[in-house]
Design a protein around this motif. Structure first.
Motif, mmCIF file in Angstrom:
data_model
loop_
_atom_site.group_PDB
_atom_site.id
_atom_site.type_symbol
_atom_site.label_atom_id
_atom_site.label_comp_id
_atom_site.label_asym_id
_atom_site.label_seq_id
_atom_site.Cartn_x
_atom_site.Cartn_y
_atom_site.Cartn_z
ATOM 1 N N ILE A 27 10.011 64.458 -39.310
ATOM 2 C CA ILE A 27 11.352 63.915 -39.052
ATOM 3 C C ILE A 27 12.019 63.374 -40.320
ATOM 4 N N ALA A 28 11.235 63.034 -41.324
ATOM 5 C CA ALA A 28 11.800 62.522 -42.577
ATOM 6 C C ALA A 28 12.281 63.641 -43.502
ATOM 7 N N TRP A 29 11.689 64.838 -43.357
ATOM 8 C CA TRP A 29 12.000 65.971 -44.225
ATOM 9 C C TRP A 29 13.425 66.449 -44.005
ATOM 10 N N PRO A 30 14.186 66.865 -45.004
ATOM 11 C CA PRO A 30 13.843 66.916 -46.419
ATOM 12 C C PRO A 30 14.277 65.677 -47.205
ATOM 13 N N LEU A 31 14.844 64.681 -46.513
ATOM 14 C CA LEU A 31 15.344 63.510 -47.246
ATOM 15 C C LEU A 31 14.216 62.740 -47.922
ATOM 16 N N ILE A 32 13.095 62.597 -47.227
ATOM 17 C CA ILE A 32 11.941 61.884 -47.779
ATOM 18 C C ILE A 32 10.694 62.703 -47.488
ATOM 19 N N ARG A 33 9.817 62.768 -48.482
ATOM 20 C CA ARG A 33 8.483 63.359 -48.296
ATOM 21 C C ARG A 33 7.481 62.287 -48.675
ATOM 22 N N PHE A 34 6.463 62.165 -47.862
ATOM 23 C CA PHE A 34 5.418 61.179 -48.106
ATOM 24 C C PHE A 34 4.195 61.891 -48.667
ATOM 25 N N THR A 35 3.549 61.258 -49.642
ATOM 26 C CA THR A 35 2.304 61.779 -50.184
ATOM 27 C C THR A 35 1.245 60.691 -50.052
ATOM 28 N N TYR A 36 -0.003 61.128 -50.068
ATOM 29 C CA TYR A 36 -1.127 60.220 -49.865
ATOM 30 C C TYR A 36 -2.116 60.409 -51.005
ATOM 31 N N ASN A 37 -2.490 59.314 -51.653
ATOM 32 C CA ASN A 37 -3.435 59.384 -52.768
ATOM 33 C C ASN A 37 -4.880 59.273 -52.300
ATOM 34 N N ASP A 38 -5.087 58.576 -51.225
ATOM 35 C CA ASP A 38 -6.426 58.333 -50.698
ATOM 36 C C ASP A 38 -6.902 59.563 -49.930
ATOM 37 N N ALA A 39 -8.121 59.968 -50.169
ATOM 38 C CA ALA A 39 -8.683 61.138 -49.481
ATOM 39 C C ALA A 39 -8.763 60.917 -47.974
ATOM 40 N N GLU A 40 -8.779 59.660 -47.536
ATOM 41 C CA GLU A 40 -8.831 59.342 -46.108
ATOM 42 C C GLU A 40 -7.458 59.437 -45.445
ATOM 43 N N MET A 41 -6.449 59.714 -46.202
ATOM 44 C CA MET A 41 -5.080 59.710 -45.684
ATOM 45 C C MET A 41 -4.560 61.118 -45.553
ATOM 46 N N PRO A 42 -3.627 61.378 -44.695
ATOM 47 C CA PRO A 42 -3.162 60.436 -43.682
ATOM 48 C C PRO A 42 -4.201 60.285 -42.578
ATOM 49 N N PRO A 43 -4.144 59.178 -41.855
ATOM 50 C CA PRO A 43 -5.089 59.016 -40.753
ATOM 51 C C PRO A 43 -4.756 60.019 -39.643
ATOM 52 N N ALA A 44 -5.690 60.234 -38.740
ATOM 53 C CA ALA A 44 -5.426 61.135 -37.613
ATOM 54 C C ALA A 44 -4.281 60.592 -36.765
ATOM 55 N N THR A 45 -4.261 59.285 -36.566
ATOM 56 C CA THR A 45 -3.160 58.612 -35.882
ATOM 57 C C THR A 45 -2.939 57.267 -36.553
ATOM 58 N N TRP A 46 -1.703 56.774 -36.451
ATOM 59 C CA TRP A 46 -1.414 55.450 -36.994
ATOM 60 C C TRP A 46 -2.094 54.415 -36.109
ATOM 61 N N THR A 47 -2.900 53.571 -36.721
ATOM 62 C CA THR A 47 -3.521 52.446 -36.047
ATOM 63 C C THR A 47 -3.131 51.200 -36.831
ATOM 64 N N PRO A 48 -3.314 50.011 -36.257
ATOM 65 C CA PRO A 48 -2.931 48.806 -36.992
ATOM 66 C C PRO A 48 -3.589 48.761 -38.370
ATOM 67 N N GLY A 49 -2.785 48.431 -39.362
ATOM 68 C CA GLY A 49 -3.291 48.334 -40.732
ATOM 69 C C GLY A 49 -2.210 48.649 -41.738
ATOM 70 N N ARG A 50 -2.611 48.625 -43.013
ATOM 71 C CA ARG A 50 -1.683 48.918 -44.111
ATOM 72 C C ARG A 50 -2.119 50.206 -44.792
ATOM 73 N N TYR A 51 -1.135 51.073 -45.010
ATOM 74 C CA TYR A 51 -1.392 52.390 -45.597
ATOM 75 C C TYR A 51 -0.479 52.569 -46.809
ATOM 76 N N ARG A 52 -1.058 52.986 -47.918
ATOM 77 C CA ARG A 52 -0.286 53.205 -49.149
ATOM 78 C C ARG A 52 0.165 54.660 -49.192
ATOM 79 N N VAL A 53 1.468 54.866 -49.363
ATOM 80 C CA VAL A 53 2.025 56.215 -49.454
ATOM 81 C C VAL A 53 2.917 56.300 -50.679
ATOM 82 N N GLY A 54 3.080 57.509 -51.198
ATOM 83 C CA GLY A 54 4.077 57.783 -52.210
ATOM 84 C C GLY A 54 5.316 58.333 -51.514
ATOM 85 N N MET A 55 6.474 58.066 -52.073
ATOM 86 C CA MET A 55 7.716 58.555 -51.460
ATOM 87 C C MET A 55 8.504 59.357 -52.475
#
Length: 158
Positions: A27-55
């Motif tokens: 839904i963010a594409w093409p205005l914003i693309r998110f990238t993930y530096n952590d090999a565990e990211m993205p999670p299978a589903t969003w659960t409570p917590g903090r997630y670092r993304v590149g924009m």
């Protein structure tokens, strides 16, 4: 800023889709693309917590890092025909990105979907607010298109 739309879709389906990182990317594409530096990211589903993304704007202009801070102020399930997700985020450029998603069952098979955003970016706040208004309108249009096709575009991402 608050924007509301209705989806011709049961609230439980919308709530399930809200938890998918693939949905956010779509839904963010093409205005914003998110990238993930952590090999565990993205999670299978969003659960409570903090997630670092590149924009990235339009997939090429770096906007820095962002913390996605997932919270469920009213619990993790649809209760009494409503559900709430909060992204209490912040980032390199944005000191406060407090995004709330409110879902309400309208009783006729439709779901009222509301994005509410409070942000702080210092002197750039009016410009970022204007971009956010365009961005959230774009997101809701992309949501409606997904709902209309039964989320077909995300089927290949499962």
């Amino acid at each position: 800023m608050t924007l509301t739309t209705k989806f011709d879709c049961p609230i439980e389906t919308v709530w399930t889709q809200v938890h998918r990182p693939e949905l956010l990317q779509h839904i963010a594409w093409p205005l914003i693309r998110f990238t993930y530096n952590d090999a565990e990211m993205p999670p299978a589903t969003w659960t409570p917590g903090r997630y670092r993304v590149g924009m990235w704007s339009f997939g090429i202009i770096p906007l820095g890092g962002q913390w996605v801070g997932i919270e469920y102020p009213e619990g993790t399930a649809v209760t009494n025909g409503r559900a709430v997700l909060r992204d209490n985020g912040s980032g390199t450029l944005i000191s406060k990105w407090d995004h709330w998603i409110f879902l309400e069952d309208t009783g006729d098979g439709l779901t009222r979907y509301t994005d509410r955003l409070d942000l702080e970016v210092g002197v750039l706040t009016p410009f970022v607010w204007l971009f956010a208004r365009v961005f959230y309108g774009h997101r809701q249009r992309r949501w409606r298109a997904l709902v209309a096709t039964g989320f077909r575009a995300l089927a290949s991402e499962e």
